[in-house]
Enzyme design. Structure first.
Site, PDB file in Angstrom:
ATOM      1  N   THR A   1      -7.672   1.545   4.177  1.00 50.69           N
ATOM      2  CA  THR A   1      -6.754   0.467   3.805  1.00 50.69           C
ATOM      3  C   THR A   1      -7.467  -0.714   3.149  1.00 50.69           C
ATOM      4  O   THR A   1      -6.918  -1.340   2.232  1.00 50.69           O
ATOM      5  CB  THR A   1      -5.979  -0.003   5.041  1.00 50.69           C
ATOM      6  OG1 THR A   1      -6.898  -0.227   6.125  1.00 50.69           O
ATOM      7  CG2 THR A   1      -4.954   1.042   5.468  1.00 50.69           C
TER       8      THR A   1
ATOM      9  N   ALA B   1      50.145  12.896 -10.000  1.00 50.23           N
ATOM     10  CA  ALA B   1      49.303  13.894  -9.339  1.00 50.23           C
ATOM     11  C   ALA B   1      48.865  14.969 -10.319  1.00 50.23           C
ATOM     12  O   ALA B   1      49.634  15.415 -11.169  1.00 50.23           O
ATOM     13  CB  ALA B   1      50.066  14.531  -8.184  1.00 50.23           C
TER      14      ALA B   1
ATOM     15  N   GLN C   1      -5.390   3.898  -6.510  1.00 48.69           N
ATOM     16  CA  GLN C   1      -6.525   4.176  -5.631  1.00 48.69           C
ATOM     17  C   GLN C   1      -6.838   5.660  -5.785  1.00 48.69           C
ATOM     18  O   GLN C   1      -6.211   6.506  -5.170  1.00 48.69           O
ATOM     19  CB  GLN C   1      -6.178   3.834  -4.181  1.00 48.69           C
ATOM     20  CG  GLN C   1      -7.344   4.010  -3.212  1.00 48.69           C
ATOM     21  CD  GLN C   1      -6.928   3.844  -1.758  1.00 48.69           C
ATOM     22  OE1 GLN C   1      -5.757   4.039  -1.420  1.00 48.69           O
ATOM     23  NE2 GLN C   1      -7.884   3.520  -0.896  1.00 48.69           N
TER      24      GLN C   1
ATOM     25  N   ASN D   1      -1.391  -3.534  17.044  1.00 50.60           N
ATOM     26  CA  ASN D   1      -1.559  -3.934  15.651  1.00 50.60           C
ATOM     27  C   ASN D   1      -0.637  -3.129  14.737  1.00 50.60           C
ATOM     28  O   ASN D   1      -0.630  -1.898  14.766  1.00 50.60           O
ATOM     29  CB  ASN D   1      -3.022  -3.725  15.239  1.00 50.60           C
ATOM     30  CG  ASN D   1      -3.273  -4.078  13.795  1.00 50.60           C
ATOM     31  OD1 ASN D   1      -2.682  -5.016  13.269  1.00 50.60           O
ATOM     32  ND2 ASN D   1      -4.152  -3.323  13.150  1.00 50.60           N
TER      33      ASN D   1
ATOM     34  N   GLY E   1       4.095   0.798   2.290  1.00 53.35           N
ATOM     35  CA  GLY E   1       5.256   1.433   1.689  1.00 53.35           C
ATOM     36  C   GLY E   1       5.957   2.429   2.575  1.00 53.35           C
ATOM     37  O   GLY E   1       7.088   2.826   2.280  1.00 53.35           O
TER      38      GLY E   1
ATOM     39  N   GLY F   1      -0.784   6.866   0.172  1.00 54.25           N
ATOM     40  CA  GLY F   1      -0.948   8.012   1.064  1.00 54.25           C
ATOM     41  C   GLY F   1      -0.220   9.260   0.587  1.00 54.25           C
ATOM     42  O   GLY F   1       0.865   9.188   0.008  1.00 54.25           O
TER      43      GLY F   1
ATOM     44  N   HIS G   1      46.905  10.942  -6.118  1.00 49.50           N
ATOM     45  CA  HIS G   1      46.320  12.144  -5.526  1.00 49.50           C
ATOM     46  C   HIS G   1      45.950  13.178  -6.588  1.00 49.50           C
ATOM     47  O   HIS G   1      46.509  13.215  -7.681  1.00 49.50           O
ATOM     48  CB  HIS G   1      47.272  12.790  -4.504  1.00 49.50           C
ATOM     49  CG  HIS G   1      48.718  12.518  -4.743  1.00 49.50           C
ATOM     50  ND1 HIS G   1      49.565  12.071  -3.769  1.00 49.50           N
ATOM     51  CD2 HIS G   1      49.465  12.582  -5.874  1.00 49.50           C
ATOM     52  CE1 HIS G   1      50.776  11.894  -4.271  1.00 49.50           C
ATOM     53  NE2 HIS G   1      50.740  12.207  -5.548  1.00 49.50           N
TER      54      HIS G   1
ATOM     55  N   LEU H   1       0.848  -1.188   0.000  1.00 50.22           N
ATOM     56  CA  LEU H   1       0.000   0.000   0.000  1.00 50.22           C
ATOM     57  C   LEU H   1       0.886   1.241   0.000  1.00 50.22           C
ATOM     58  O   LEU H   1       1.692   1.440   0.910  1.00 50.22           O
ATOM     59  CB  LEU H   1      -0.925  -0.009   1.217  1.00 50.22           C
ATOM     60  CG  LEU H   1      -1.817  -1.260   1.362  1.00 50.22           C
ATOM     61  CD1 LEU H   1      -2.809  -1.080   2.515  1.00 50.22           C
ATOM     62  CD2 LEU H   1      -2.547  -1.566   0.068  1.00 50.22           C
ATOM     63  N   ALA H   2       0.728   2.069  -1.025  1.00 50.42           N
ATOM     64  CA  ALA H   2       1.615   3.225  -1.218  1.00 50.42           C
ATOM     65  C   ALA H   2       0.849   4.421  -1.753  1.00 50.42           C
ATOM     66  O   ALA H   2       1.363   5.196  -2.554  1.00 50.42           O
ATOM     67  CB  ALA H   2       2.745   2.856  -2.164  1.00 50.42           C
TER      68      ALA H   2
END
Length: 454
Positions: free
Chosen positions: A84, A365, A78, A172, A107, A14, A348, A11-12
């Site tokens: 939910t 270098a 959704q 829960n 999620g 929101g 370097h 569930l993602a």
């Protein structure tokens, strides 16, 4: 005993209003990866036949992120966030005929452990519905799980609980597992006769019990259920992720000289006997093989470091950097989209981009591969056992052959054959005594200027 067929719903949908962000909540990052990826990765341990992500706010972004993790992920939308159970129902057209079990994850809850999900699947042999619960240090307003042993009698929301039920600390998490057909059947019966007018997934427990079906509780550590709804909780989630990653690295035989200063990404891999110094940051896509050493203040992403290689201090490895065995990359060196063969030394103050360097070559270098012409990137090829003098500018596209040399300070614009010496700089001209005369002239000009202003 063979593993049952499993489907996964994440569930993602929101919006995450309290995050105060335009970015969908599940795409905020923990361990350099969207929280959604954490949930998908945990679910991957069940080897699901199908994975469905239920998106809502920012659905296109969420879908892209989900498919970036696994292109086989299916996404449903959704359109209205009505709870939910309503979100789970959106997956029914895709999974209604799927065999076996279905697990519902969130999620924005990134820390569920694979072994916890395995335990839920095992409990499904004894219960029609399995809910994931946790013992809360501060139960607050969580829904309470009223149980008899591992049997779940009912879920009571805090606002509806008696004083005796509020004293229960088993809470829960919202994660649930059931036989696929049963879950969708129960979800279809969930009503919205509550103050919020929403369809709650937790109601399926009461519906199952009313049908004479059993429900069970798998219990996990409270930290696994940490959800993210605010920036403060996001920071807490990052801290928890790093704590876990550091502990796992140490347990796996990695030396972290200052663990609290090392930062991991979700997919960081460190081999046994790797050594990581203080203040090292791992971005996405880093593999460090056994026995390699990352020294202090390095930043790495999208790179592969082979056995015996050393990096840093103060080095940056960017995506596409591939270091073979016994390569040395020293301080203030940046490597991007470049392959360094065995034994290469880059001590370097160097940039190597879009390049390949043959084995046992020494890069002096201040060397720079000038790979960008303002429009396109170009490659530099350097052969084995070559010697690139300090302060060499390699203007790509260009190649330097095996066992060739470039003189210090050269600007190399043409290919250098194998075993050749290339000198690409202005000839030095020495004027005896001129330095003294110039300084006298400069001082005289300065003094004259001062007199003129008085």
């Amino acid at each position: 005993m063979s593993r049952p067929t499993v489907s996964l719903i994440v569930l993602a949908a929101g919006q995450g209003t309290r995050m105060n962000s335009d970015l969908p909540k599940v795409l905020h990052r923990v361990g350099a990866a969207p929280m959604l990826h954490h949930a998908l990765r945990a679910g991957q341990s069940l080897e699901p036949e199908r994975v469905v992500v239920v998106a809502g706010h920012g659905a296109e972004q969420v879908a892209r992120a989900a498919r970036a993790f696994d292109e086989t992920v299916e996404v449903v939308v959704q359109a209205e966030q009505l709870g939910t159970a309503h979100a789970v129902a959106q997956a029914a057209p895709l999974l209604a005929d799927a065999p076996g079990e279905v697990v519902v994850l969130y999620g924005d809850t990134p820390f569920i452990r694979p072994e916890t999900l395995e335990r839920m699947i095992e409990m499904r042999a004894r219960h029609a519905v399995v809910v994931l619960g946790f013992e809360a240090a501060d139960p607050g307003r969580y829904g309470r799980l009223v149980t008899r042993g591992e049997d779940l009698d009912r879920i009571v929301e805090w606002k509806d609980a008696t004083d005796e039920e509020r004293a229960i600390t088993l809470c829960n998490s919202g994660v649930i597992c059931a036989e696929t057909h049963l879950l969708f059947s129960l979800v279809s019966e969930v009503g919205n006769a509550n103050a919020a007018g929403e369809y709650y997934l937790t109601d399926v427990v009461a519906l199952a019990r009313a049908k004479g079906l059993s429900a069970g509780v798998a219990i996990c550590d409270e930290a696994e259920t940490l959800g993210v709804n605010t920036r403060a909780q996001l920071a807490a989630a990052e801290a928890e992720f790093q704590r876990r990653a550091r502990a796992a690295a140490l347990e796996d035989g990695v030396t972290l000289t200052a663990p609290d200063t090392v930062f991991f990404a979700l997919d960081t891999f460190l081999g046994r006997d790797a050594i990581v110094g203080p203040n090292v940051v791992f971005g996405p896509g880093v593999t460090v093989e056994s026995g390699a050493e990352i020294r202090a203040f390095c930043h790495l992403e999208g790179c592969h470091i082979s056995r015996g290689a050393t990096v840093g201090p103060f080095a940056r490895l960017r995506p596409g950097a591939e270091l073979a065995e016994d390569v040395h990359v020293g301080n203030f060196v940046e490597i991007k989209n470049a392959v360094l063969d065995e034994g290469v030394k880059v001590g370097h103050l160097t940039y190597l981009g879009d390049a390949h360097v043959g084995e046992h070559t020494n890069i002096g270098a201040g060397t720079v591969t000038c790979n960008y012409d303002g429009v396109n990137k170009h490659r530099t090829e350097i052969g084995a056992h070559a010697f690139i003098g300090s302060d060499t500018m390699l203007v790509a596209p260009v190649s330097v052959g095996a066992r060739a040399m470039t003189a210090s300070g050269s600007v190399i614009t043409e290919d250098v054959p194998a075993e050749a010496l290339a000198v690409g700089r202005a000839r030095q001209v020495t004027k005896p005594g001129l330095a003294t005369r110039l300084m006298e002239m400069f001082r005289a000009a300065r003094d004259a200027s001062k007199k003129g202003t008085n």
